[in-house]
Design a protein around this motif. Sequence first.
Motif, PDB file in Angstrom:
ATOM      1  N   PHE A 536       2.455   7.993   2.969  1.00  0.00           N
ATOM      2  CA  PHE A 536       2.858   6.598   2.849  1.00  0.00           C
ATOM      3  C   PHE A 536       1.969   5.686   3.700  1.00  0.00           C
ATOM      4  CE2 PHE A 536       7.435   7.427   1.404  1.00  0.00           C
ATOM      5  CZ  PHE A 536       7.268   6.774   0.200  1.00  0.00           C
ATOM      6  N   GLY A 537       1.343   6.231   4.736  1.00  0.00           N
ATOM      7  CA  GLY A 537       0.507   5.426   5.624  1.00  0.00           C
ATOM      8  C   GLY A 537      -0.905   5.207   5.140  1.00  0.00           C
ATOM      9  N   ASN A 538      -1.236   5.777   3.976  1.00  0.00           N
ATOM     10  CA  ASN A 538      -2.582   5.683   3.415  1.00  0.00           C
ATOM     11  C   ASN A 538      -2.635   4.479   2.474  1.00  0.00           C
ATOM     12  OD1 ASN A 538      -5.029   6.001   2.102  1.00  0.00           O
ATOM     13  ND2 ASN A 538      -4.761   8.173   1.674  1.00  0.00           N
ATOM     14  N   GLY A 539      -3.459   3.472   2.819  1.00  0.00           N
ATOM     15  CA  GLY A 539      -3.563   2.264   2.009  1.00  0.00           C
ATOM     16  C   GLY A 539      -4.399   2.381   0.762  1.00  0.00           C
ATOM     17  N   ALA A 540      -5.183   3.440   0.592  1.00  0.00           N
ATOM     18  CA  ALA A 540      -5.845   3.801  -0.662  1.00  0.00           C
ATOM     19  C   ALA A 540      -6.388   2.620  -1.469  1.00  0.00           C
ATOM     20  CB  ALA A 540      -4.896   4.630  -1.532  1.00  0.00           C
ATOM     21  N   TYR A 541      -7.460   1.997  -0.982  1.00  0.00           N
ATOM     22  CA  TYR A 541      -8.184   0.929  -1.681  1.00  0.00           C
ATOM     23  C   TYR A 541      -7.398  -0.381  -1.805  1.00  0.00           C
ATOM     24  CZ  TYR A 541     -11.917   4.134  -3.084  1.00  0.00           C
ATOM     25  OH  TYR A 541     -12.953   5.022  -3.086  1.00  0.00           O
ATOM     26  N   ALA A 542      -6.172  -0.434  -1.293  1.00  0.00           N
ATOM     27  CA  ALA A 542      -5.357  -1.640  -1.421  1.00  0.00           C
ATOM     28  C   ALA A 542      -5.737  -2.645  -0.333  1.00  0.00           C
ATOM     29  CB  ALA A 542      -3.879  -1.280  -1.347  1.00  0.00           C
ATOM     30  N   ILE A 543      -4.898  -3.669  -0.160  1.00  0.00           N
ATOM     31  CA  ILE A 543      -5.157  -4.703   0.828  1.00  0.00           C
ATOM     32  C   ILE A 543      -3.908  -4.899   1.680  1.00  0.00           C
ATOM     33  CG2 ILE A 543      -4.457  -6.594  -0.707  1.00  0.00           C
ATOM     34  CD1 ILE A 543      -6.784  -8.245   0.526  1.00  0.00           C
ATOM     35  N   LEU A 544      -4.106  -5.123   2.961  1.00  0.00           N
ATOM     36  CA  LEU A 544      -2.994  -5.429   3.849  1.00  0.00           C
ATOM     37  C   LEU A 544      -2.453  -6.825   3.539  1.00  0.00           C
ATOM     38  CD1 LEU A 544      -4.559  -4.115   7.165  1.00  0.00           C
ATOM     39  CD2 LEU A 544      -2.434  -3.254   6.177  1.00  0.00           C
ATOM     40  N   GLN A 545      -1.136  -6.980   3.631  1.00  0.00           N
ATOM     41  CA  GLN A 545      -0.516  -8.290   3.447  1.00  0.00           C
ATOM     42  C   GLN A 545       0.601  -8.465   4.471  1.00  0.00           C
ATOM     43  OE1 GLN A 545      -0.316  -7.642  -1.195  1.00  0.00           O
ATOM     44  NE2 GLN A 545       0.102  -9.797  -0.793  1.00  0.00           N
ATOM     45  N   TYR A 546       0.907  -9.716   4.767  1.00  0.00           N
ATOM     46  CA  TYR A 546       2.018 -10.046   5.657  1.00  0.00           C
ATOM     47  C   TYR A 546       2.827 -11.164   5.030  1.00  0.00           C
ATOM     48  CZ  TYR A 546       0.023  -7.024   9.184  1.00  0.00           C
ATOM     49  OH  TYR A 546      -0.444  -5.921   9.844  1.00  0.00           O
ATOM     50  N   LEU A 547       4.137 -11.127   5.270  1.00  0.00           N
ATOM     51  CA  LEU A 547       5.048 -12.113   4.708  1.00  0.00           C
ATOM     52  C   LEU A 547       5.306 -13.245   5.697  1.00  0.00           C
ATOM     53  CD1 LEU A 547       7.501  -9.631   2.977  1.00  0.00           C
ATOM     54  CD2 LEU A 547       5.541 -10.832   1.980  1.00  0.00           C
ATOM     55  N   GLU A 548       6.007 -14.276   5.243  1.00  0.00           N
ATOM     56  CA  GLU A 548       6.194 -15.491   6.032  1.00  0.00           C
ATOM     57  C   GLU A 548       6.842 -15.216   7.387  1.00  0.00           C
ATOM     58  OE1 GLU A 548       6.718 -16.689   1.649  1.00  0.00           O
ATOM     59  OE2 GLU A 548       7.082 -14.954   2.923  1.00  0.00           O
ATOM     60  N   ASN A 549       7.736 -14.246   7.441  1.00  0.00           N
ATOM     61  CA  ASN A 549       8.421 -13.951   8.707  1.00  0.00           C
ATOM     62  C   ASN A 549       7.652 -12.958   9.565  1.00  0.00           C
ATOM     63  OD1 ASN A 549       8.798 -11.608   7.250  1.00  0.00           O
ATOM     64  ND2 ASN A 549      10.927 -11.328   7.888  1.00  0.00           N
ATOM     65  N   GLY A 550       6.420 -12.599   9.145  1.00  0.00           N
ATOM     66  CA  GLY A 550       5.596 -11.675   9.899  1.00  0.00           C
ATOM     67  C   GLY A 550       5.734 -10.229   9.493  1.00  0.00           C
ATOM     68  N   ASP A 551       6.665  -9.915   8.579  1.00  0.00           N
ATOM     69  CA  ASP A 551       6.811  -8.531   8.128  1.00  0.00           C
ATOM     70  C   ASP A 551       5.519  -8.037   7.483  1.00  0.00           C
ATOM     71  OD1 ASP A 551       9.409  -8.599   8.976  1.00  0.00           O
ATOM     72  OD2 ASP A 551      10.308  -8.286   6.997  1.00  0.00           O
ATOM     73  N   LEU A 552       5.222  -6.766   7.702  1.00  0.00           N
ATOM     74  CA  LEU A 552       4.094  -6.120   7.040  1.00  0.00           C
ATOM     75  C   LEU A 552       4.478  -5.776   5.611  1.00  0.00           C
ATOM     76  CD1 LEU A 552       1.343  -4.564   6.944  1.00  0.00           C
ATOM     77  CD2 LEU A 552       2.586  -2.586   7.873  1.00  0.00           C
ATOM     78  N   LEU A 553       3.635  -6.146   4.665  1.00  0.00           N
ATOM     79  CA  LEU A 553       3.739  -5.698   3.287  1.00  0.00           C
ATOM     80  C   LEU A 553       2.614  -4.687   3.117  1.00  0.00           C
ATOM     81  CD1 LEU A 553       3.951  -8.036   0.148  1.00  0.00           C
ATOM     82  CD2 LEU A 553       3.209  -5.672   0.130  1.00  0.00           C
ATOM     83  N   PHE A 554       2.974  -3.420   3.159  1.00  0.00           N
ATOM     84  CA  PHE A 554       1.963  -2.363   3.178  1.00  0.00           C
ATOM     85  C   PHE A 554       1.838  -1.742   1.793  1.00  0.00           C
ATOM     86  CE2 PHE A 554       0.247   1.900   4.072  1.00  0.00           C
ATOM     87  CZ  PHE A 554      -0.894   1.528   4.770  1.00  0.00           C
ATOM     88  N   ASN A 555       0.725  -2.029   1.131  1.00  0.00           N
ATOM     89  CA  ASN A 555       0.483  -1.530  -0.224  1.00  0.00           C
ATOM     90  C   ASN A 555      -0.020  -0.084  -0.161  1.00  0.00           C
ATOM     91  OD1 ASN A 555       1.020  -3.932  -1.962  1.00  0.00           O
ATOM     92  ND2 ASN A 555      -0.536  -4.832  -0.627  1.00  0.00           N
ATOM     93  N   SER A 556       0.906   0.834  -0.046  1.00  0.00           N
ATOM     94  CA  SER A 556       0.559   2.237   0.183  1.00  0.00           C
ATOM     95  C   SER A 556       0.156   2.930  -1.105  1.00  0.00           C
ATOM     96  CB  SER A 556       1.756   2.975   0.801  1.00  0.00           C
ATOM     97  OG  SER A 556       2.678   3.381  -0.200  1.00  0.00           O
ATOM     98  N   PHE A 557      -0.303   4.153  -0.943  1.00  0.00           N
ATOM     99  CA  PHE A 557      -0.685   5.020  -2.047  1.00  0.00           C
ATOM    100  C   PHE A 557       0.446   5.140  -3.065  1.00  0.00           C
ATOM    101  CE2 PHE A 557      -3.844   8.423  -3.027  1.00  0.00           C
ATOM    102  CZ  PHE A 557      -3.204   9.043  -4.084  1.00  0.00           C
ATOM    103  N   SER A 558       1.689   5.154  -2.604  1.00  0.00           N
ATOM    104  CA  SER A 558       2.838   5.382  -3.482  1.00  0.00           C
ATOM    105  C   SER A 558       3.620   4.127  -3.802  1.00  0.00           C
ATOM    106  CB  SER A 558       3.782   6.414  -2.845  1.00  0.00           C
ATOM    107  OG  SER A 558       3.168   7.683  -2.782  1.00  0.00           O
TER     108      SER A 558
END
Length: 567
Positions: A536-558
């Motif tokens: 789940f920790g592998n971002g696999a060619y995706a891009i990191l994103q963050y939401l308005e409240n600072g939460d991580l939106l992690f586009n993982s392999f799955s």
Amino acid sequence: MHFATTRVKLKLTDFMPVLLLLLFVVAGCSSSDPGSVSKPKPNPYLASPLYAITHFDPSQSDSTPYGPPRNSIVTVDLSTKPVVYGGPINIITAASTNADYMWHVGSDRVSYIHKANGQWTTVTSFQALDHQSGGLYPAIPDANFRTFGIAPAVGMDVTSMDAYLKTLFGANYKERYGNAIYVLVDNNNVLYTNYGTTLYGFTLTNPADPSAGISIRYELSDIINKIQGASPPGARLFGLSMTYDGHLIVTFSNGVAVIDRDLNPASAIFYPFPATEYVSNSIAVDENNGIYIATGPVSSTVGSSIMRKLVWTGTAISDKESDGAWSCPYDNSLPDTPPIIKVGWGTGSTPTLMGFGNDPDKLVVITDGAKQMKLVAFWRDAIPDGFVQKPGTASRRVAGQIQVTCGFSPVPEWVQTEQSVVVYGYGAFVVNNIPQVIDPAIVGVQNKILECSLMGPAYPTSFGAQRFAWNPYSHEWSSVWARSDVSSTSMVPVYSESGNMALINGYTSGDGWQVLGMDWNSGSTVHQMKFGDINFGNGAYAILQYLENGDLLFNSFSGPLRVGYGP
């Protein structure tokens, strides 16, 4: 840094040119105050100024106003976090016209996510690849994505991981790569992306009730032949963007087209590239409908690498200098082929625009394709009067270029990236995706899903990142800082305005997968989120994103996960 002192008596006015330059650099390159840096003009035909297109905005900046808290080190069990399953590649989770929702676009499906009040819930999904392929690539059960996500890749090798991926995702899983890499959402909340050779426009069946499902509003199958006629063998669909007058720009491996948003092929205008050139990334677009696109060699023995500006005039795609268009060669890696992660012999970067509004220099930047890459800036518009071509550059069109070393000494044989340049103000950030030590077993597998699933936990991973600044007075690059000790495996890095940091995803033997934040000005580590060894920790060619409240939106392999920082 140490400065010597002197007793020479000087007047304040003697320092004014230097003071003005320093003030500009602080405001334009280093400040974390969003108001101090000029931004690209929002495209009114996109769903939102942010996240409605891959790489975040039409300039492809990879910069977001949001981000994690500074001076924080946290350990997170991603198996406990809410996830929207899909993939196995999930490049971006895209903005909707309704701020309570987002579109998820994976290499197999399109989903609509409820995100209001801290939620992260799949409202509805459409199995797009299954639909497009007529069942050749059937829908993958969510349970299979979870099984992979919670498993580690430690101890596996090419043979065992290949067998494991086939068990979970099908014998032809590697062919799922290349679908839905580039995506945009327009101001009617229509999501455009491709699966195979079909370009889709997806919409909510009932906007007042998103749970009613996702429907195909527009569909153009066999798009290459319908737009190009008899297309050359091997032609592929790649990038996607929007003109500022509301037309879609579709990038193919062999050219670029502009088409109406109802995907009527009769409306398409196609501009072909020479047979020696190949496109493998998307495009940047400016507010005057300048289209910035980079080609690379078509093979390891034949080809050219060209950076172009084309111009959409409203009726045609122009390459005329009188319309502001231009072209310029840049360096590539021929005859050598990058051993892993990197695609092709030219740039791995989607071009990124730098300089907006009243900024004195307007540039477009890429990393070139040389084995030891350079950061290259091209003049976007007219070349300034009196500008003298710099030594080692291809033409006066090149405003400046600088070697990327990532702090290595000596510099490895390969320093290359598959990621676009992160730009904020006149600051730029790049990463290296090629390991210094490459196990022969993983070289030449020709399977990007397999490569990115193994690099780090099973085989040596890549290290290296570097931050640069452009000086608009001297028209030169300088290195601000470099780090050879940080890992960025295959995920697109980003800049966080709120945290004033560059953020990367990589793997280290001590912490496993992680997101690392580095101060934009100094390069020091100011944030770390540790995920451990699970996939789940592998971002696999995706891009990191963050939401308005600072939460991580992690586009993982799955699939994308939402990770908060609160209790």
